[in-house]
Design an enzyme around this catalytic site. Structure first.
Site, mmCIF file in Angstrom:
data_model
loop_
_atom_site.group_PDB
_atom_site.id
_atom_site.type_symbol
_atom_site.label_atom_id
_atom_site.label_comp_id
_atom_site.label_asym_id
_atom_site.label_seq_id
_atom_site.Cartn_x
_atom_site.Cartn_y
_atom_site.Cartn_z
ATOM 1 N N GLU A 172 49.597 50.456 39.325
ATOM 2 C CA GLU A 172 49.954 50.052 38.481
ATOM 3 C C GLU A 172 49.408 51.772 37.467
ATOM 4 O O GLU A 172 48.758 51.232 36.002
ATOM 5 C CB GLU A 172 49.836 49.081 37.411
ATOM 6 C CG GLU A 172 50.597 48.181 38.099
ATOM 7 C CD GLU A 172 51.616 48.362 37.283
ATOM 8 O OE1 GLU A 172 53.196 47.785 37.624
ATOM 9 O OE2 GLU A 172 52.030 47.920 36.152
ATOM 10 N N GLY A 225 24.558 34.367 47.506
ATOM 11 C CA GLY A 225 24.444 34.519 48.154
ATOM 12 C C GLY A 225 24.919 34.728 49.548
ATOM 13 O O GLY A 225 26.184 35.425 49.799
#
Ligand SMILES: Cc1cc2nc3c(=O)[nH]c(=O)nc-3n(C[C@H](O)[C@H](O)[C@H](O)COP(=O)(O)OP(=O)(O)OC[C@H]3O[C@@H](n4cnc5c(N)ncnc54)[C@H](O)[C@@H]3O)c2cc1C
Length: 408
Positions: free
Chosen positions: A388, A364
């Site tokens: 990558e 939260g």
């Protein structure tokens, strides 16, 4: 060939405990500070060098495991500690992988130790492929390498973009085009030794995440390196170029190319890093959900929270198996016939993003604050669907492998 076993050996279990201990005791406590400072965490690198975790011997041990799993076990644990510091430590190994995949044994012996330095004076290394106009499309590379036969020297000119450790590295491994007409098949990798004139790093780029890891453009202005700095040597390059010319038009992708060969080897490792982030976020969220109360009971007692965590744990276990499979295949010379290296990186990168997002949600408001590490993990995770090879490029590799067609 090493038989595949899911029961880790004693050495692998010891390795996991050792790296986990360093990640928990040294890396995690330092993570928030270096993320805020956005600087290379040299004291942590030195600490890792002192215990033998950062250095060519330990990397050789990790690469040496015939099952292929040790490298991934170490990466998962280190990046479980923190991805920014993890990349500050493991950025060097991408350059080392480049030397491993293209260099001769003499070149390995000469340059790999210089990539790491020593515990008194640790160094880092950089692998320079991407350019402002050549990221996913490596074949569009413009950096040129020309040979000066009279002096037995190579001249490198161009600009590299987004380079981990670019400009601060002791050794730069630079991929450049020798014959642009051949696309990525006309490229080769070169060592630029420490202090070579003409190589300059730009200012560190300010990023969303991985902020402890240095990323910068690198300018190569008439950089001259001796002939022996061509990885693999000139004879091998000439033979490769001759074969490519006979083979016809320029292409992109495939084996035997300077950048692609390195990425194939490193993808499961990058996947293991992403897995480490995902696991860290999941564990933090599981813990929090057990203690945080709302409506008079721990929030984990709501199915929506518990099921989300169950799904995450399931994904983590599945992704680890993909990574270990790809790594075992690569280490035992099994061809990636369905793009298994890319599969492992794709799923792990996507999991890192979804797991950290879910962890922020489970916490939260607390998840959105810098009081808790999931906020940093959420920012760090996103790079794993980008570098990558982006997730789209991984899908392209897999799609081409399974269909045998030039999917675009
Ligand atoms: C923090 C960081 C560290 C890095 N470290 C290094 C390093 O050490 N060395 C190095 O060489 N590079 C490094 N890179 C560069 C990285 O590898 C590139 O950013 C990456 O390959 C993507 O290239 P690009 O940014 O040019 O994106 P682009 O290629 O411009 O792609 C933009 C978007 O288009 C999509 N796209 C492109 N082509 C296709 C297609 N055919 N089909 C579908 N979608 C497509 C991509 O998936 C992406 O979503 C690093 C980047 C970052 C951000």
């Amino acid at each position: 060939m090493m038989a595949f076993s899911l029961e880790l050996t004693e050495e692998q279990r010891d390795l996991r405990g050792w790296v986990h201990g360093f990640a928990a005791d040294v890396v995690r406590p330092a993570a928030a500070e270096w993320d805020e400072r956005e600087e290379t965490p040299w004291p942590v690198i030195q600490e890792a060098a002192k215990i033998g975790l950062y250095g060519f011997e330990s990397l050789a041990d990790l690469f040496g495991d015939p099952s292929g799993l040790s490298l991934q076990i170490a990466n998962e644990e280190l990046f479980w500690g923190d991805a920014g510091i993890g990349m500050a430590l493991f950025g060097t190994s991408l350059a080392v992988a480049g030397i491993f995949s293209a260099g001769t044994p003499d070149q390995l012996a000469e340059w790999v130790p210089q990539c790491f330095g020593d515990e008194e004076d640790p160094k880092v290394a950089a692998f320079c492929v991407s350019e402002p106009d050549a990221g996913s499309d490596v074949s569009a590379m413009r950096t040129r390498a020309t040979y000066d036969e009279a002096r037995d020297e190579w001249k490198l000119s161009g600009q590299k973009a987004w380079i981990t450790n670019g400009g601060i590295a002791n050794v730069h491994v630079v991929v450049a085009s020798v014959d642009p007409a051949l696309g990525s098949r006309g490229q080769a990798a070169f060592i630029v030794p420490p202090g070579t004139p003409g190589l300059e790093g730009a200012k560190k780029i300010k990023k969303l995440g991985l902020r402890a890891s240095h990323t910068a453009d690198v300018f190569l202005d008439d950089v001259r390196v001796p002939g022996h700095c061509l990885l693999g040597g000139k004879e091998r390059l000439d033979a490769r170029l001759a074969r490519a010319r006979e083979g016809g038009k320029a292409g992109s992708g495939g084996r035997g190319q300077a950048a692609m060969a390195t990425f194939e080897v490193s993808r499961p490792t990058v996947g293991a890093q992403a897995l480490g982030i995902a696991r860290a976020a999941y564990e933090y969220a599981l813990d929090y959900a057990g203690s945080r109360e709302a409506f008079g009971r721990p929030i984990i007692e709501n199915q929506s929270i518990a099921f989300a965590l169950a799904d995450l744990r399931t994904e983590i276990e599945a992704v680890r198996l993909l990574i270990w499979q790809a790594s075992w295949m690569a280490r035992n010379d099994k061809a990636f016939d369905a793009g298994q290296g890319s599969m492992s990186k794709l799923r792990a990168g996507e999991l890192a993003v979804s797991a950290t997002e879910k962890a922020v949600q489970v916490l939260g408001g607390a998840g959105y604050s810098r009081e808790h590490p999931v906020e940093r993990m959420y920012r760090d995770a996103k790079i794993y669907t980008i570098f990558e090879g982006t997730s789209e490029i991984q899908r392209l590799v897999i799609a081409r492998a399974i269909s045998g067609r030039q999917i675009r």
